[in-house]
Design a protein around this motif. Sequence first.
Motif, mmCIF file in Angstrom:
data_model
loop_
_atom_site.group_PDB
_atom_site.id
_atom_site.type_symbol
_atom_site.label_atom_id
_atom_site.label_comp_id
_atom_site.label_asym_id
_atom_site.label_seq_id
_atom_site.Cartn_x
_atom_site.Cartn_y
_atom_site.Cartn_z
ATOM 1 N N LEU A 1 3.293 -6.003 -4.194
ATOM 2 C CA LEU A 1 2.082 -5.197 -4.329
ATOM 3 C C LEU A 1 2.381 -3.780 -4.819
ATOM 4 N N ILE A 2 3.479 -3.223 -4.342
ATOM 5 C CA ILE A 2 3.804 -1.829 -4.634
ATOM 6 C C ILE A 2 4.528 -1.650 -5.960
ATOM 7 N N LYS A 3 5.226 -2.678 -6.412
ATOM 8 C CA LYS A 3 6.124 -2.583 -7.556
ATOM 9 C C LYS A 3 5.482 -1.910 -8.771
ATOM 10 N N SER A 4 6.099 -0.811 -9.219
ATOM 11 C CA SER A 4 5.722 -0.103 -10.454
ATOM 12 C C SER A 4 4.253 0.311 -10.481
ATOM 13 N N ASN A 5 3.690 0.554 -9.297
ATOM 14 C CA ASN A 5 2.282 0.937 -9.240
ATOM 15 C C ASN A 5 2.129 2.165 -8.342
ATOM 16 N N PRO A 6 2.059 3.366 -8.918
ATOM 17 C CA PRO A 6 1.968 4.593 -8.123
ATOM 18 C C PRO A 6 0.699 4.675 -7.285
ATOM 19 N N VAL A 7 -0.395 4.058 -7.770
ATOM 20 C CA VAL A 7 -1.652 4.082 -7.013
ATOM 21 C C VAL A 7 -1.486 3.345 -5.693
ATOM 22 N N VAL A 8 -0.903 2.158 -5.744
ATOM 23 C CA VAL A 8 -0.712 1.358 -4.525
ATOM 24 C C VAL A 8 0.353 2.006 -3.640
ATOM 25 N N THR A 9 1.372 2.581 -4.254
ATOM 26 C CA THR A 9 2.410 3.244 -3.474
ATOM 27 C C THR A 9 1.829 4.381 -2.640
ATOM 28 N N ARG A 10 0.903 5.139 -3.215
ATOM 29 C CA ARG A 10 0.252 6.216 -2.454
ATOM 30 C C ARG A 10 -0.559 5.647 -1.293
ATOM 31 N N MET A 11 -1.236 4.523 -1.525
ATOM 32 C CA MET A 11 -1.992 3.880 -0.449
ATOM 33 C C MET A 11 -1.070 3.460 0.686
ATOM 34 N N PHE A 12 0.112 3.005 0.320
ATOM 35 C CA PHE A 12 1.061 2.486 1.303
ATOM 36 C C PHE A 12 1.605 3.597 2.195
ATOM 37 N N VAL A 13 1.890 4.756 1.632
ATOM 38 C CA VAL A 13 2.534 5.827 2.397
ATOM 39 C C VAL A 13 1.515 6.710 3.130
ATOM 40 N N GLU A 14 0.237 6.596 2.767
ATOM 41 C CA GLU A 14 -0.769 7.448 3.418
ATOM 42 C C GLU A 14 -1.049 6.975 4.845
ATOM 43 N N GLN B 1 0.858 -10.216 -10.450
ATOM 44 C CA GLN B 1 1.780 -9.746 -11.488
ATOM 45 C C GLN B 1 1.267 -8.541 -12.277
ATOM 46 N N ARG B 2 -0.010 -8.205 -12.132
ATOM 47 C CA ARG B 2 -0.586 -7.111 -12.917
ATOM 48 C C ARG B 2 -1.075 -5.988 -12.017
ATOM 49 N N GLY B 3 -1.093 -4.788 -12.566
ATOM 50 C CA GLY B 3 -1.532 -3.635 -11.807
ATOM 51 C C GLY B 3 -2.945 -3.772 -11.271
ATOM 52 N N LEU B 4 -3.850 -4.319 -12.087
ATOM 53 C CA LEU B 4 -5.227 -4.498 -11.643
ATOM 54 C C LEU B 4 -5.317 -5.469 -10.466
ATOM 55 N N GLU B 5 -4.460 -6.492 -10.473
ATOM 56 C CA GLU B 5 -4.439 -7.435 -9.357
ATOM 57 C C GLU B 5 -3.915 -6.752 -8.090
ATOM 58 N N GLN B 6 -2.875 -5.942 -8.234
ATOM 59 C CA GLN B 6 -2.342 -5.212 -7.091
ATOM 60 C C GLN B 6 -3.424 -4.351 -6.452
ATOM 61 N N GLU B 7 -4.161 -3.635 -7.281
ATOM 62 C CA GLU B 7 -5.186 -2.726 -6.776
ATOM 63 C C GLU B 7 -6.371 -3.484 -6.200
ATOM 64 N N ALA B 8 -6.715 -4.631 -6.800
ATOM 65 C CA ALA B 8 -7.820 -5.442 -6.284
ATOM 66 C C ALA B 8 -7.502 -5.957 -4.884
ATOM 67 N N LEU B 9 -6.266 -6.369 -4.667
ATOM 68 C CA LEU B 9 -5.860 -6.850 -3.345
ATOM 69 C C LEU B 9 -5.882 -5.721 -2.322
ATOM 70 N N CYS B 10 -5.462 -4.546 -2.723
ATOM 71 C CA CYS B 10 -5.473 -3.407 -1.802
ATOM 72 C C CYS B 10 -6.895 -3.005 -1.433
ATOM 73 N N GLU B 11 -7.816 -3.098 -2.384
ATOM 74 C CA GLU B 11 -9.205 -2.703 -2.145
ATOM 75 C C GLU B 11 -9.886 -3.572 -1.097
ATOM 76 N N ILE B 12 -9.438 -4.820 -0.944
ATOM 77 C CA ILE B 12 -10.053 -5.696 0.066
ATOM 78 C C ILE B 12 -9.263 -5.700 1.372
ATOM 79 N N GLY B 13 -8.282 -4.807 1.490
ATOM 80 C CA GLY B 13 -7.582 -4.647 2.760
ATOM 81 C C GLY B 13 -6.308 -5.440 2.928
ATOM 82 N N VAL B 14 -5.805 -6.048 1.850
ATOM 83 C CA VAL B 14 -4.606 -6.881 1.961
ATOM 84 C C VAL B 14 -3.380 -6.041 2.338
ATOM 85 N N LEU B 15 -3.269 -4.850 1.796
ATOM 86 C CA LEU B 15 -2.112 -3.994 2.086
ATOM 87 C C LEU B 15 -2.019 -3.698 3.589
#
Length: 235
Positions: free
Chosen positions: A222-235, A184-198
């Motif tokens: 994971l992507i919702k309202s988070n530009p950092v994760v959104t960039r990871m997703f489209v790269e 539910q939080r931006g930090l959680e979204q980014e933490a999950l992406c950092e370990i390869g969940v995305l």
Amino acid sequence: MPSPSSSSTTPPALIARLTSSPELSSSSSHHHQLLLKSLRELKNQIIGNRTKKLAFLKLGAVPAVIHILRAVEAETGGDGGEELVGIVVQAAAVIGSFACGVEDGARAVVEAGGFEVLYRLLKHWDAKVVDACARSLKMIYMSKLAPKYDFSKQDSLDFLLSLLNSKSESVTGLGASIITQSCQRGLEQEALCEIGVLKKLQKLLGGSVNQRDACLESLATLIKSNPVVTRMFVE
């Protein structure tokens, strides 16, 4: 006047049969078969029937079924024959059905400790048990009452990765459902992406329709309202 067979499947009669069975350690194969039959009958009565679910809930069906799961777990010690496997599969299906679409059912499962038992049984040796428990947990996670995972803790991240790396689509689907419910939080979204969940979720999109739907929903979380994760997703 109802026949003896019909009266034996009423909610009070079924609960009486489930709670009056002898302990599994002292039960015969015949008693195991009767217990399996009672669980299957209970499952068939409550699936898609909110009225029946509420009736059985008032009679204490959820604690009774979870007690059976605990008894099988203690009896088998991680092992057991096909009869006990069948009992676990049916009991897990019953628990999931009670929680699906009925908040009182989900509350009863949480209060009776159903989560802990089902999670432990994800390590069972039989794939049918693992699949049934994962499907049951996934149904429970449709409720807002399901416990949330704290993704700021390493053990929660490790557990989630173990689910997503499973060969069982039911288990990977459970992992995706946990993300949807708990992240539910931006930090959680980014933490999950950092370990390869995305990236893991993107790979899982090639699975079955059910797995794809669960992954798409968790990706949206994971992507919702988070530009950092959104960039990871489209790269």
